[in-house]
Write an enzyme that holds these catalytic residues in place. Structure first.
Site, PDB file in Angstrom:
ATOM      1  NE  ARG A 290     106.721  -2.050 -56.185  1.00 24.80           N
ATOM      2  CZ  ARG A 290     105.555  -1.444 -56.221  1.00 24.80           C
ATOM      3  NH1 ARG A 290     105.015  -1.915 -55.761  1.00 24.80           N
ATOM      4  NH2 ARG A 290     105.757  -0.227 -56.406  1.00 24.80           N
ATOM      5  CE1 TYR A 291     111.569 -12.390 -50.773  1.00 24.49           C
ATOM      6  CE2 TYR A 291     109.135 -12.683 -50.279  1.00 24.49           C
ATOM      7  CZ  TYR A 291     110.280 -13.293 -50.808  1.00 24.49           C
ATOM      8  OH  TYR A 291     111.209 -14.457 -50.782  1.00 24.49           O
TER       9      TYR A 291
ATOM     10  N   GLY B 194      98.119  -2.331 -51.082  1.00 27.53           N
ATOM     11  CA  GLY B 194      97.806  -1.901 -52.226  1.00 27.53           C
ATOM     12  C   GLY B 194      96.492  -3.589 -52.794  1.00 27.53           C
ATOM     13  CG  ASN B 195      94.407  -3.703 -56.709  1.00 24.76           C
ATOM     14  OD1 ASN B 195      93.311  -3.877 -55.779  1.00 24.76           O
ATOM     15  ND2 ASN B 195      94.501  -3.084 -57.839  1.00 24.76           N
ATOM     16  N   GLY B 196      98.054  -5.732 -54.514  1.00 27.18           N
ATOM     17  CA  GLY B 196      98.811  -7.077 -55.354  1.00 27.18           C
ATOM     18  C   GLY B 196      99.248  -7.378 -53.164  1.00 27.18           C
TER      19      GLY B 196
ATOM     20  CG  ASP C 289      98.927   3.353 -58.439  1.00 32.20           C
ATOM     21  OD1 ASP C 289      99.750   4.166 -58.453  1.00 32.20           O
ATOM     22  OD2 ASP C 289      99.653   2.627 -58.439  1.00 32.20           O
TER      23      ASP C 289
HETATM   24  N1  LIG Z   1      99.139 -12.073 -56.809  1.00 31.10           N
HETATM   25  C1  LIG Z   1      99.808 -12.008 -55.826  1.00 31.10           C
HETATM   26  N2  LIG Z   1     100.463 -13.159 -55.079  1.00 31.10           N
HETATM   27  C2  LIG Z   1     100.897 -13.436 -53.982  1.00 31.10           C
HETATM   28  N3  LIG Z   1     101.949 -12.083 -53.788  1.00 31.10           N
HETATM   29  C3  LIG Z   1     101.646 -11.132 -54.206  1.00 31.10           C
HETATM   30  C4  LIG Z   1     100.552 -11.250 -54.838  1.00 31.10           C
HETATM   31  N4  LIG Z   1     100.809 -10.026 -55.710  1.00 31.10           N
HETATM   32  C5  LIG Z   1     101.636  -9.213 -54.693  1.00 31.10           C
HETATM   33  N5  LIG Z   1     102.425  -9.398 -53.469  1.00 31.10           N
HETATM   34  C6  LIG Z   1     102.759  -9.355 -53.173  1.00 31.10           C
HETATM   35  O1  LIG Z   1     102.216  -8.325 -52.035  1.00 31.10           O
HETATM   36  C7  LIG Z   1     103.587  -7.073 -52.719  1.00 31.10           C
HETATM   37  C8  LIG Z   1     102.503  -6.169 -52.474  1.00 31.10           C
HETATM   38  O2  LIG Z   1     102.045  -6.353 -54.455  1.00 31.10           O
HETATM   39  P1  LIG Z   1     102.177  -4.960 -55.362  1.00 31.10           P
HETATM   40  O3  LIG Z   1     103.580  -5.298 -55.821  1.00 31.10           O
HETATM   41  O4  LIG Z   1     101.035  -4.960 -56.137  1.00 31.10           O
HETATM   42  O5  LIG Z   1     102.010  -3.359 -54.748  1.00 31.10           O
HETATM   43  P2  LIG Z   1     100.574  -3.227 -53.897  1.00 31.10           P
HETATM   44  O6  LIG Z   1     100.635  -3.435 -53.239  1.00 31.10           O
HETATM   45  O7  LIG Z   1      99.483  -3.106 -55.020  1.00 31.10           O
HETATM   46  O8  LIG Z   1     100.509  -1.431 -54.037  1.00 31.10           O
HETATM   47  P3  LIG Z   1     100.924  -0.579 -54.825  1.00 31.10           P
HETATM   48  O9  LIG Z   1     100.301  -0.865 -56.109  1.00 31.10           O
HETATM   49  O10 LIG Z   1     100.606   0.790 -54.422  1.00 31.10           O
HETATM   50  O11 LIG Z   1     102.400  -0.269 -54.951  1.00 31.10           O
HETATM   51  C9  LIG Z   1     104.273  -8.016 -53.818  1.00 31.10           C
HETATM   52  O12 LIG Z   1     105.174  -7.199 -53.242  1.00 31.10           O
HETATM   53  C10 LIG Z   1     104.680  -9.471 -53.541  1.00 31.10           C
HETATM   54  O13 LIG Z   1     105.129  -9.852 -52.198  1.00 31.10           O
HETATM   55  O1  LIG Z   2     108.930   1.319 -59.822  1.00 22.10           O
HETATM   56  P1  LIG Z   2     108.701   0.691 -58.019  1.00 22.10           P
HETATM   57  O2  LIG Z   2     109.390   1.299 -56.814  1.00 22.10           O
HETATM   58  O3  LIG Z   2     108.623  -0.184 -58.500  1.00 22.10           O
HETATM   59  O4  LIG Z   2     107.387   1.896 -58.012  1.00 22.10           O
HETATM   60  C1  LIG Z   2     106.452   2.526 -59.482  1.00 22.10           C
HETATM   61  C2  LIG Z   2     104.955   1.440 -59.511  1.00 22.10           C
HETATM   62  O5  LIG Z   2     104.639   1.818 -57.630  1.00 22.10           O
HETATM   63  C3  LIG Z   2     103.048   2.880 -58.215  1.00 22.10           C
HETATM   64  O6  LIG Z   2     103.869   4.072 -57.650  1.00 22.10           O
HETATM   65  C4  LIG Z   2     102.439   2.648 -56.889  1.00 22.10           C
HETATM   66  O7  LIG Z   2     103.278   2.436 -55.677  1.00 22.10           O
HETATM   67  C5  LIG Z   2     102.821   2.950 -59.367  1.00 22.10           C
HETATM   68  O8  LIG Z   2     102.049   3.910 -59.903  1.00 22.10           O
HETATM   69  C6  LIG Z   2     104.243   2.468 -60.257  1.00 22.10           C
HETATM   70  O9  LIG Z   2     104.197   2.193 -61.915  1.00 22.10           O
END
Ligand SMILES: Nc1ncnc2c1ncn2[C@@H]1O[C@H](COP(=O)(O)OP(=O)(O)OP(=O)(O)O)[C@@H](O)[C@H]1O
Ligand SMILES: O=P(O)(O)OC[C@H]1O[C@](O)(CO)[C@@H](O)[C@@H]1O
Length: 401
Positions: free
Chosen positions: A77-78, A105-107, A136
């Protein structure tokens, strides 16, 4: 300019057991004449300029990860702020990389879309393609995301077995509360009921974030379940909140809530209100990493989705995510299409649809083919009742069966 020439690929967000399969599929789908760069540790690698060029031997290494959980490029996560997004574009520009592919994912998709917009405003030509993944299953514009089915398989098998353990311990312990991942959506928690054989069988209640839990009726419902069955196996998604309250957070990191702890709150409530022996536990990181629980179909789809991304890349598609679209044909069939990243962003988090909440049997029919035929069936529990009529949490408290 030959856009195919230099390509950067990264993985972001929580890993899954099949995210590396998508990466390998993508690499396998690329033509010979490209220079491929791996972005280390998610979007952080773009900002810190940590991108490794793959040569023959490192590509061999990468391909060995097709059946390995985690994210072999590093994920994490960053905090990817607007300023850092500009830095990331400049770092790609300095290397003359015009194609960026991220698996997430979404992010991850939101960040990719922002990269695309930032590049456009800087007059830098950047092709972006997203490859879906999330345990998720809260990613929109796709029937399901690679990674979900394997996690759902893990959850359903684990809950089935924990329930068997509780059945054995019924003269000592009455209630178990099992917490699942899922963030704000109930997809993973609902999967826990997949192997329920009849009403007396566990899980006896599933709580999903889409429906807040009213404390008093919840306590009475559990009391009734224990009265009927001797035990209660309750599944709760980490995103569930008590009515009038908020989600339970372990901490907030970079403005992002890390959920967890609702099962402990439920345990305390039931202990004090009912005086029963209650235990809560969290299924933890195995949900997204257990390779032994991988659904072979999920694994295969993850690979194909990656390969499709390479195909679309070659065809010049940009600003899109690969989407799994299930067809109406008899049996399980799907097409891999592209959807605009913007659409994914606008649709936002995908919650469990109302039709699945009110008709769990429909949900399990949808889920079953994703898991594949790899489940050893147990005989039904001691009380034979109607199959799959889940007494899950749907504001129908006090209904006794
Ligand atoms: N709104 C945003 N704007 C810019 N960068 C983002 C944003 N949301 C997420 N990111 C970047 O994308 C990375 C991945 O997003 P996030 O941690 O929300 O996981 P994800 O892709 O939704 O997957 P999961 O929910 O399965 O863990 C973040 O660590 C961050 O670096
Ligand atoms: O604590 P972390 O490593 O951010 O991950 C937990 C989150 O990531 C997810 O597993 C999705 O990858 C979510 O269900 C959970 O909230």
């Amino acid at each position: 300019m030959n856009r195919m020439h230099k390509i950067a690929v990264g993985q972001a967000g929580g890993p899954t057991a099949v995210i590396n399969a998508s990466l390998v599929g993508f690499v396998d789908g690329l033509p010979e004449n490209v220079e491929l760069y791996g972005v280390m540790n998610g979007y952080q690698g773009l900002v810190l300029n940590e991108m490794e060029r793959f040569d023959r031997s490192s590509l061999e290494w990468l391909k060995q990860h097709r059946g390995v959980p985690g994210a072999c490029l590093g994920s994490g996560r960053y905090a990817f702020t607007s300023d850092l997004i500009v830095t990331a574009v400049l770092n790609l520009k300095a290397r003359d990389i015009h194609t960026l592919v991220f698996i997430g994912g979404n992010g991850t998709m939101a960040a990719l879309q922002k990269m695309s917009e930032a590049a456009a405003s800087m007059n830098y030509e950047l092709q972006t393609i997203g490859i879906p993944k999330t345990v998720d299953n809260d990613l929109s514009a796709t029937d399901h995301a690679p990674g979900y089915a394997s996690a759902a398989h893990f959850v359903s098998m684990s809950v089935r077995d924990i329930n068997k353990d509780l059945e054995a311990m019924r003269n000592f312990e009455q209630v178990r509360i099992i917490e699942t991942m899922g963030r704000n959506a109930g997809w993973l928690a609902m999967a826990a009921g997949l192997h329920k054989t009849c009403d007396g069988d566990g899980p006896h209640m599933i709580c999903i974030p889409e429906l807040a839990v009213a404390k008093e009726p919840f306590v009475r419902q559990v009391q009734n379940i224990v009265k009927d069955n001797g035990i209660a196996t309750i599944v709760v998604s980490e995103g569930v909140a008590f009515e009038g309250g908020s989600q339970v957070q372990r901490e907030v990191v970079n403005g992002r809530a890390v959920l967890g702890g609702i099962s402990t709150e439920m345990e305390q409530l039931l202990r004090s209100e009912l005086g029963l022996n209650v235990r809560s536990e969290n299924l933890g990181m195995n949900q997204r990493s257990a390779m032994w629980a991988v659904s072979s179909r999920d694994h295969q789809e993850a690979y194909e989705v990656g390969k499709q991304a390479a195909l679309y890349l070659e065809k010049g598609y940009s600003n899109v995510m690969i989407s799994i679209q299930r067809s109406d044909a008899i049996g399980y069939n799907y097409d891999l299409k592209s959807v605009p990243l913007e659409q994914v962003f606008i649709l936002g988090e995908r919650m469990l649809p109302e039709t699945f909440i009110s008709n769990p049997a429909d949900f399990y029919s949808w889920l079953e083919p994703l898991i594949g035929d790899q489940v050893r069936r147990y005989p039904p529990a001691w009380k034979r009742r109607k199959p799959h009529d889940l007494k899950y949490h749907k504001l129908e408290f006090g209904r006794s069966q």
